[in-house]
Design an enzyme around this catalytic site. Structure first.
Site, PDB file in Angstrom:
ATOM      1  N   LYS B  79       2.838 -21.953   2.479  1.00  0.00           N
ATOM      2  CA  LYS B  79       1.682 -21.282   2.056  1.00  0.00           C
ATOM      3  C   LYS B  79       1.969 -19.669   2.610  1.00  0.00           C
ATOM      4  O   LYS B  79       2.686 -19.457   3.596  1.00  0.00           O
ATOM      5  CB  LYS B  79       0.505 -21.713   3.196  1.00  0.00           C
ATOM      6  CG  LYS B  79      -0.931 -21.272   2.889  1.00  0.00           C
ATOM      7  CD  LYS B  79      -1.836 -21.817   4.001  1.00  0.00           C
ATOM      8  CE  LYS B  79      -3.195 -21.208   3.712  1.00  0.00           C
ATOM      9  NZ  LYS B  79      -4.377 -21.789   4.682  1.00  0.00           N
ATOM     10  N   SER B 160      -8.706 -23.171   2.668  1.00  0.00           N
ATOM     11  CA  SER B 160      -7.923 -22.218   1.990  1.00  0.00           C
ATOM     12  C   SER B 160      -6.649 -22.335   1.250  1.00  0.00           C
ATOM     13  O   SER B 160      -5.882 -21.736   0.548  1.00  0.00           O
ATOM     14  CB  SER B 160      -7.770 -21.162   2.965  1.00  0.00           C
ATOM     15  OG  SER B 160      -7.065 -21.442   4.021  1.00  0.00           O
ATOM     16  N   SER B 184      -9.265 -26.133   6.323  1.00  0.00           N
ATOM     17  CA  SER B 184      -8.265 -25.494   5.131  1.00  0.00           C
ATOM     18  C   SER B 184      -7.217 -26.372   4.873  1.00  0.00           C
ATOM     19  O   SER B 184      -6.430 -25.947   3.742  1.00  0.00           O
ATOM     20  CB  SER B 184      -8.080 -24.050   5.633  1.00  0.00           C
ATOM     21  OG  SER B 184      -9.030 -23.083   5.417  1.00  0.00           O
TER      22      SER B 184
END
Ligand SMILES: [Mg+2]
Ligand SMILES: [Zn+2]
Lengths: 100, 494, 500
Positions: B79, B160, B184
């Site tokens: 990420k 997210s 998330s």
């Protein structure tokens, strides 16, 4: 509590985000919508309740007073510190002239 | 032989160890999928050479007869919130455009130490603020899933960690890192039918992870199944003296202790999570989940978490407040974007840089956070929210007197179409209603796929555990996984 | 305790000045408050900056235990309340010397609470005018970086070497009423910090600087609106700022104006204060507890260890010098004002007592007088040629022993000391080879006295008739005849015996 455009402008200035009038006007109802919703917290009886300070019971650990013990948190890395600077000269960061 | 890219962490690790295939073959196969998956917009930066280098190291070690590291030969996606040395890291914001860290986050360093390689940096909501991956400055991530209506509406992968979700589900990588501030990891995992766990706050170091809300942020793995999550979390977690909130505890061997036998365990069903408007399919899956856990030996008990309703509003004070301060460092002085209009002074430069650099959702949250901390409002908003947070944590404490873990839906809906909720921030926030309470209390929580809804889209089940008891969470997840028989996967259309 | 009588005379009458000081003292530590970078002064720009101090994305603070310890020791030295529970808060504002966009400080729960500093206004008479100045709190916080404005025509340069260095902010109560009181407070605080070793007190290098809060009022009335003049870096400047600011405020008020609560800057070259534009709208700091840091909880053991590590502090030392060593109040005050002075005195005292085989108390006054007036006088006269290395306690003690034993006069002692400083030669050897000794040979002195009394029979008559002053004349004549090398004490004794 609700915000008006004057307050939104003030907040934007505190947060150092430039906003033109249209952006401010658009934000007023959005923020009021969100603020109106979070204000339901006021219903909760919190008498005698301490605000949360540590999510998981844990004590603050401290470091020993040793210089450059861990290279990842050590000084002497000017090249790394300045590597991404938009303006770096003579070992300094450069910013627009400040008048104090 | 099956396609290597269908395999997860454990299968790859074991295959490399046993010599079924080489780590290089694995890396090459996934590099190819990454290169061919651009339509998903999951990867921002591709780092095939990093994956290959790690693979070659694994192959070399094996050839030399050395014992292989726990994730040797497994390439993963990272990420973009994790700072990676020499590889651009932006948190998907223009304000960090061009930023190349000169350091490696502790979690990513731990993964490399465990032998993993990096396929690239994954798209996400800007500064991890969002639940649909629509706030990224570099375009929406598209879910590999499609509704079964024959249409081709692009769906949100959740957020997210949307790039992570999409990439794992689309087989661009066998696993990826995620971060979870208010759901998330769990919500996107649920949206794309994979597993993901947010460990206890403090298990994974936050050092080198771009901060959103410090008291909530936790990194965790997103992978195909529970076992893979256990293996990867083990590699990511661990005490870090550079993070003052890191837990100074040994990392348990979660993988070895995995067991779906829940005899003697009690599973709580919180009645406050029955919320009006939740689709019936989600409540039905929840009931099914309880049935599966009972089948695994657990006792099901109804519990009450009375302050559930206030978790989301408390979160939307605390997280923006912390974010407004955490994001103050993006000012155009030391890294990232600088906007310097003609004749601008220092403060004008800040305002212009931040106006240009931050996206609308980030600005909205900075504005809320700045407002709730400002003079005269601090106690009414922030202090009140932190008190409510204490009550929410206390709810869980009391629940643990009756149960060992909690079962709930992960999200109140299946994946929605991109753009469907983008105009109403509040509606978007509500998607994290089931995820946020565990975040506020710092508890370990996991999402595992439970089934498909009528549109053919995955739905997730969430297990929340006691602090430090990731093992029970993983075990319950495994019990569900074994009974749900979730094998659905998106057809490749990209 | 007496009230201050310092007043500003205005057209409308007398004004009283109310002063509070926020002193920022750099905590003595090797590494910074939240990172491992060095705190050493004077390094090349940005070389003592870690990724943490530069607030790179994802960086986190971990507190330096030594900084906490020094703040607690300082609090204990001020008899202040130590808070076993404290927190770090973020003070949010934007400035180029503040990379995080916030300063980590302590607002809501500081580590040290109420304390007090006793301040003497008259150094010569330390017990006459004493003030108790309240200390409201001490908190720990990060220092900011530095901006350089005159190295480039359109840019300011940022150096983060100081960014993240640990400071104690010591906040006084608005208890001071004159520049003299404020000056004495700063000096006393600096003295205590140096004794404790928690700050080197070096104001020129910025390791101690004061924010000076000044307001004026008519005596007996409510406090007026105050201004805060930032970063004043010497005792003299603190006093000047108070005078300038108080007079400015009186002028404003008497002209019918109002004082604006604001931050001001002192310009020592023009000796004026002016409003600080850069801080104009920074008043909403949005303090909140730093979520990167857990509460700071101190154990009883930690506090006890801090306490046990404290040295004898200046007030206690001064009283002991008076009561135990029998020194005058003035000498005791001067010797204890600075830790360095007291330390040197005590070393010489021990050495001297040992050399003479006497108790400390018997030689204390001799050592005090030597240390405070005689030795510094010789040093001052020499200045450039003196070699500090030669000024050893052993050499000083040897000279004092010779004086005490009567073999060397006061004047000879100074001459010997001078040679010691210049050459490092042995004091006793100097006395021998340079003829810097006085005689205590009674026979020789008596013979000279006989001669003098004979040749001055008339004066002997006058003396015996009551002209006491002539005694000095006989002493002088004898000393002259002995070429200045007679022990004056013995000369005196012998003359008395002959004349009285
Ligand atoms: Mg101040
Ligand atoms: Zn301060």
């Amino acid at each position: 509590m609700s915000v008006d455009s004057k307050t939104v402008k003030k907040i934007a200035s505190l947060a150092r985000i430039h906003m033109d009038d249209a952006e401010v006007e658009a934000l007023v109802p959005e923020l009021n919508n969100i603020l109106g919703w979070v204000e339901q917290l006021g219903e909760v009886d919190v008498s005698g309740v301490e605000p949360m300070t540590a999510v998981i019971p844990n004590t603050l650990r401290m470091r020993d007073d040793i210089v450059d013990a861990d290279p990842l948190t050590a000084g002497g890395v000017r090249d790394k510190v300045l590597a991404n600077a938009p303006v770096a000269e003579h070992g300094f960061f450069g910013v627009p002239k400040v008048i104090e | 032989m099956t396609d290597i890219t269908d395999l997860g962490i454990k299968a790859i690790r074991d295959g490399v160890r046993e010599g079924t295939f080489s780590a290089r073959e694995v890396a090459e196969a996934f590099n190819a999928n990454v290169a061919g998956g651009k339509e998903l917009n999951a990867f921002l930066v591709e780092t095939p050479e990093h994956a290959l280098a790690a693979a070659d190291a694994a192959d070399k070690a094996r050839a030399a007869g050395e014992e292989l590291a726990p994730m040797a030969g497994v390439p993963i996606g990272m990420k973009d919130l994790f700072c990676t040395e020499g590889v651009a890291t932006t948190a998907c914001s223009h304000i960090l455009e061009g930023f190349v860290p000169t350091y490696e986050s502790t979690v990513s360093a731990n993964l490399w130490k465990a032998g993993a390689g990096m396929l690239g940096k994954l798209n996400m909501d800007q500064f991890a603020m969002g639940s649909s991956n629509e706030t990224s400055a570099f375009g929406n991530v598209i879910s590999p899933w499609r509704r079964n209506d024959g249409g081709n509406t692009d769906l949100a992968p959740g957020g997210s960690s949307g790039g992570s979700a999409s990439a794992v589900s689309g087989r661009l990588c066998p696993a990826a890192t995620g971060t979870d501030t208010g759901g998330s990891i769990r919500q996107p995992a649920a949206f794309v039918g994979i597993s993901g766990i947010k460990p206890t706050y403090g298990r994974c170091s936050r050092w080198g992870v771009v901060a959103f809300a410090s008291s909530l942020d936790q990194a965790g793995p997103m992978a195909h199944d529970v076992t893979d999550c256990a293996i990867m979390l083990q590699a990511m977690a661990g005490f870090d003296p550079k993070d003052a909130t890191s837990l100074d505890l040994p990392v348990p061997d979660w993988e070895s202790a995995l067991s779906s036998d829940l005899k003697g365990k009690r599973v709580g069903i919180p009645k406050e999570y029955r919320i009006d408007g939740t689709p019936a399919e989600i409540n039905e899956l929840w009931d099914k989940g309880a049935e599966w856990l009972r089948d695994a030996g657990a006792e099901i008990v109804e519990i009450s978490l009375p302050h559930t309703k206030y978790a989301l509003p408390a979160y939307y004070i605390i997280a923006p407040a912390e974010a407004s301060s955490n994001l103050a460092r993006y000012d155009g002085v030391r890294y990232g974007k600088r906007e310097l209009p003609d004749g601008a002074g220092l403060q004008d430069m800040y305002a212009a840089t931040r106006a240009e650099g931050f996206g609308p959702e980030v600005k909205r949250r900075i504005m809320i956070g700045t407002y709730v901390l400002s003079a005269g409002f601090y106690d009414a908003y922030y202090t009140q929210a932190q008190k409510v947070r204490t009550l929410i944590a206390r709810d869980f404490e009391q629940a643990w007197e009756q149960c060992d873990m909690i079962l709930a839906p992960t999200a109140p809906s299946a994946a929605f179409g991109l753009g469907e909720k983008a105009d109403d921030p509040l509606a978007m926030y509500l998607n994290d209603v089931f995820a946020v309470p565990a975040s506020l209390a710092g508890l370990p929580a996991m999402s595992v796929p439970g089934g498909l809804d009528g549109q053919g889209l995955p739905l997730g089940l969430q297990i929340v555990g006691k602090a430090l008891d990731e093992q029970s969470v993983l075990n319950a997840g495994l019990a569900i996984e074994q009974r749900a028989g979730f094998t659905a996967r998106p057809d490749k259309w990209w | 305790m007496t009230e201050s009588t310092y007043r500003i005379q205005g057209a409308t009458g007398d004004w009283e000045v109310v002063i509070g000081l926020e002193v920022h003292a750099q905590i003595t530590s090797n590494a910074k408050l939240f990172s491992g970078a060095s705190t050493e002064f004077g390094a090349e720009p940005n070389t003592q900056v870690s990724l943490v101090d530069a607030a790179m994305p994802g960086m986190l603070p971990v507190p330096n235990q030594e900084c906490v310890r020094q703040a607690v020791r300082t609090g204990l030295a001020l008899n202040a309340e130590i808070h076993k529970y404290s927190r770090f808060d973020r003070k949010n504002y934007f400035y180029a010397d503040l990379p995080q966009g916030y300063q980590i400080s302590q607002l809501y729960h500081p580590i040290v609470g109420e304390g007090v500093i006793e301040v003497a206004l008259d150094e010569k008479d330390p017990d006459s005018e004493v003030r108790q100045i309240g200390v409201e709190r001490i908190h720990i916080e990060q220092d900011a970086g530095k901006l350089m404005h005159d190295q480039h025509p359109t840019m300011s340069y940022v150096d983060l070497n100081r960014s993240g260095v640990a400071l104690m902010e010591i906040v006084s109560r608005p208890d001071m009423r004159s520049p003299v009181e404020a000056g004495a407070y700063v000096k006393k605080l600096r003295s205590i910090l140096r004794y404790v070793g928690s700050c080197d007190g070096n104001m020129e290098q910025g390791s101690m600087r004061a924010d000076v809060n000044v307001s004026v009022r008519k005596p007996g009335e409510e406090f007026g609106t105050r201004t805060e003049t930032k970063n004043v870096n010497s005792v003299r400047f603190v006093q000047q700022v108070i005078e300038i600011e108080a007079n400015r405020q009186v002028d404003v008020l008497e002209a019918g104006g109002e004082i604006v609560q604001e931050t001001r800057l002192y310009d020592p070259d023009r000796n004026e204060t002016r409003s600080m534009r850069s801080k104009e709208d920074a008043h909403d700091y949005r303090y909140f507890p730093d979520p990167d840091l857990l509460p700071l909880e101190l154990t009883d053991d930690f506090i006890a260890d801090c306490k046990a590590s404290l040295p004898e502090l200046p007030d206690a030392k001064r009283k002991r010098y008076e009561s135990e060593l029998g020194l005058t109040a003035y000498n005791a005050a001067v010797l204890t004002a600075e830790a360095e002075t007291a330390r040197a005195f005590e070393v010489l005292l021990k050495e001297t007592a040992a050399k003479q085989g006497k108790a400390d108390t018997e030689v204390a006054t001799q050592v005090a007088n030597w240390s405070l007036s005689i030795a510094p006088g010789v040093q001052k006269a020499l200045e450039v040629t003196a070699d500090h290395e030669n000024n050893t306690p052993a050499a000083n003690a040897a000279i004092l022993a010779m004086v005490s034993g009567g073999s060397v006069s006061g004047g000879q002692a100074k001459e010997i000391y001078e040679i010691v400083l210049k050459t490092g030669r042995d004091a006793e050897e100097i006395a021998d080879t340079e003829g810097l000794k006085q005689t205590s040979d009674t026979g020789a002195i008596e013979a000279e006295i006989e001669k003098i009394l004979e040749t001055n029979a008339d004066k002997v008559e006058q003396y015996k008739a009551g002209k006491d002053k002539l005694f000095g004349f006989f002493v002088g004549q004898t000393m002259k005849a002995m070429k200045g090398k007679a022990n004056p004490q013995i000369v005196n004794e012998l003359l008395r015996k002959k004349l009285d």
